[in-house]
Each structure stands twice: as structure tokens, then as C-alpha cells.
Design an enzyme around this catalytic site. Structure first.
Site, PDB file in Angstrom:
ATOM      1  N   ASP A  80      34.190 -56.861 -25.623  1.00  0.00           N
ATOM      2  CA  ASP A  80      33.561 -56.969 -26.942  1.00  0.00           C
ATOM      3  C   ASP A  80      32.040 -56.915 -26.827  1.00  0.00           C
ATOM      4  OD1 ASP A  80      36.001 -57.135 -28.170  1.00  0.00           O
ATOM      5  OD2 ASP A  80      35.920 -59.294 -28.556  1.00  0.00           O
TER       6      ASP A  80
ATOM      7  N   GLU B  23      37.053 -48.058 -28.938  1.00  0.00           N
ATOM      8  CA  GLU B  23      35.804 -47.754 -28.230  1.00  0.00           C
ATOM      9  C   GLU B  23      35.219 -46.424 -28.670  1.00  0.00           C
ATOM     10  OE1 GLU B  23      39.111 -46.331 -25.375  1.00  0.00           O
ATOM     11  OE2 GLU B  23      38.843 -47.763 -27.011  1.00  0.00           O
TER      12      GLU B  23
ATOM     13  N   HIS C  73      38.541 -59.139 -22.152  1.00  0.00           N
ATOM     14  CA  HIS C  73      38.255 -58.621 -23.499  1.00  0.00           C
ATOM     15  C   HIS C  73      36.974 -59.190 -24.093  1.00  0.00           C
ATOM     16  CE1 HIS C  73      41.915 -56.266 -24.211  1.00  0.00           C
ATOM     17  NE2 HIS C  73      42.501 -57.137 -23.397  1.00  0.00           N
TER      18      HIS C  73
ATOM     19  N   ASN D 281      38.170 -53.481 -19.706  1.00  0.00           N
ATOM     20  CA  ASN D 281      38.814 -54.679 -20.257  1.00  0.00           C
ATOM     21  C   ASN D 281      39.751 -55.326 -19.228  1.00  0.00           C
ATOM     22  OD1 ASN D 281      37.672 -54.945 -22.798  1.00  0.00           O
ATOM     23  ND2 ASN D 281      39.158 -53.587 -23.780  1.00  0.00           N
TER      24      ASN D 281
ATOM     25  N   ASP E 264      32.753 -41.773 -26.938  1.00  0.00           N
ATOM     26  CA  ASP E 264      33.840 -42.628 -26.492  1.00  0.00           C
ATOM     27  C   ASP E 264      33.412 -43.288 -25.189  1.00  0.00           C
ATOM     28  OD1 ASP E 264      37.049 -42.952 -26.912  1.00  0.00           O
ATOM     29  OD2 ASP E 264      36.534 -42.948 -24.799  1.00  0.00           O
TER      30      ASP E 264
END
Length: 280
Positions: A174, A201, A170, A165, A157
Site C-alpha cells: 500500500d 497496481e 500488503h 506484496n 503498471d
């Protein structure tokens, strides 16, 4: 009739040593090779390098034992592209039932495989998605039990990803997930290893090994390679860079001690280990 077969049906004939003695025009059209480039070559020239050695071995053992093999095969074109055949391969016998060769008849199913692949692939990272993971972890666990192998699974994770973010946006988030996908593919590259994006994630990996230290090393290589990308993350409490935490479970199925363990239990135990890693 023979001309029509040659033109429209993907077929080949090899001798007992798998050397191509006949290949149809349709096969040449699919592969991009001329007949002169295939005749007297070993049939493996057509097989894609991605084909697992275990699959090749299984096909050959089936055929040389006198049985017919049917299944899907990935082939490579002359230009390096690939295509898929649904193939039926039968041994050819002489009058005393000795094998003199093999005949393949195939159907190009590349379009079908493309659609299948899209349905099990995460669009952002290119890794297998949660749908494929749910089916694969059950299948691989059953195989490990049947073959009395160990089963290894880890969850990872990305640390403080929401903060990333919120801080960088964002789009850059990504980009981080894409970077994780690339690291996963490169680090889990041994035959039998499978990386997944489980969701958000969260990523996972099935590692094909019977050795605990090797299992830890595989997860550690992902952790190390990700941090060494040195992607800035000012709000990460673990490091000034993007990092990830891991939970790994190694299940010994060489004996009957764990024979009743389920994929759900494995996932829960790995998730608990991940939580411990996050807390520390």
C-alpha cells in the site's frame, strides 16, 4: 428585508472592472474576511488558485458579452481553506445597456462537493478513481475531437507487484501505491493533465499536449521519478527497485483521419503497448 438578505444570502456587487463595491455579511461569513478587507479589492481575491485559467476566461467573456453565467466555483477563505459556491452572476446595465458592473448570488455547496469528491477519488492514493476515469476519458476525447486537438493517454503498471506484496507484505505494498500516487500528482501537474488509479497496481494519465515528444516526456518523468525513489524490490526482474512499465497512445485529431476513434479503442491500444513494454 435588506438586513435579512445581507445576513443570509451570499451576494456581492462589483463594478465593470470587477472591483468589489458591495459584499454581504453572509459572504464574509463564508470567506472569513471582513467587509473592509474585500471592498475596493478585485473579485479575483476570492477565487481559488486551482480554478483553471480557461474557466476564468470563459466566465469573463460570458459576462462582458452581456450574458448571465451560472455554475460552480471554488473559492478560497482568508485562512487558506476553500469552499464551493453554486453561483449565478449577472451583468448590471445602465439605461443605454452599457455594463456598469456584475452581481453574484451564490449558495454554499461545500458539503455536496465533498461527497462528490469522495465518490470519484481513490481513498488510498488520493488520485481520481476508475469511475471518474471512465467518464473523463470519453469527455476529454469528445473535446479533443471538437477542438481538433491531439489526445494523449498512457497506462502504467507497477512491475512484479504481486511478488512485492508476497515479499514485503500488503502494508508496504500500500505504501508503494501511495508513493506512485504522489509521483503521478507531482509529475502530471500541468493544467489539463489528469492522473488516475485505474485499479490495483494499474494507473493512467491523460496528458494535455499537442506535441508527441512532450507526451513521451510526461510519461518518462513519472517512470524516472518512481525508480529514483529507490524503493527496494528484490524480486523485480527489471531493477533492484520498484519500477513501472508504460503504454502510451498519441492520437492526432487535428485532421479527420482518427475522428471515429473511441475511448475503448484508445484504452485497448494503450494496454497493448503496456503489454509490449512488460514483455521487453
Amino acid at each position: 428585508y435588506i438586513d435579512r438578505i445581507d445576513k443570509h444570502i451570499i451576494t456581492s456587487i462589483s463594478d465593470a472592472g470587477n472591483i468589489i463595491k458591495y459584499v454581504s455579511h453572509a459572504f464574509c461569513e463564508a470567506s472569513g474576511y471582513d467587509k473592509s478587507e474585500l471592498l475596493e479589492k478585485n473579485h479575483t481575491i476570492l477565487e481559488h488558485p486551482d480554478m483553471p485559467a480557461q474557466t476564468r476566461q470563459h466566465i469573463w467573456q460570458t459576462l462582458t458579452s452581456g450574458e448571465t453565467w451560472s455554475g460552480e466555483m471554488k473559492y478560497i477563505k482568508k485562512n487558506g481553506d476553500y469552499y464551493w459556491l453554486k453561483a449565478n452572476i449577472e451583468p448590471i446595465f445602465d439605461n443605454i445597456r452599457a455594463i456598469t458592473g456584475f452581481q453574484l448570488i451564490g449558495v454554499d455547496i461545500s458539503d455536496k462537493k465533498t461527497i462528490e469528491l469522495m465518490s470519484i477519488t481513490d481513498e488510498l492514493t488520493g488520485l481520481y478513481n476508475r469511475r471518474f476515469f471512465n467518464a473523463t476519458i470519453i469527455q476529454r476525447l469528445d473535446e479533443a475531437k471538437a477542438k481538433k486537438r491531439c489526445f494523449v493517454f498512457f497506462i502504467m503498471d507497477v512491475d512484479n507487484f504481486k511478488k512485492y506484496n508476497d515479499t514485503y507484505g500488503h502494508k508496504m505494498g500500500d505504501d508503494v501505491l501511495k508513493a506512485v500516487g504522489k509521483v503521478m500528482r507531482e509529475s502530471l501537474s500541468m493544467e489539463g493533465d489528469i492522473p488516475f488509479r485505474i485499479g490495483g497496481e494499474e494507473f493512467g494519465g491523460i496528458v494535455y499536449t499537442n506535441d508527441f515528444e512532450e507526451a513521451k516526456s510526461s510519461a518518462e518523468s513519472v517512470r524516472k521519478e518512481l525508480e529514483e525513489l529507490k524503493i527496494e524490490h528484490s524480486k523485480n526482474t527489471a531493477s533492484p527497485y520498484v519500477t513501472a512499465s508504460f503504454g502510451l497512445i498519441f492520437v492526432d485529431l487535428l485532421t479527420y483521419a482518427n475522428k471515429d476513434i473511441t475511448s475503448e479503442e484508445i484504452y485497448i491500444k494503450a494496454d497493448e503497448a503496456l503489454y509490449e513494454a512488460k514483455e521487453s
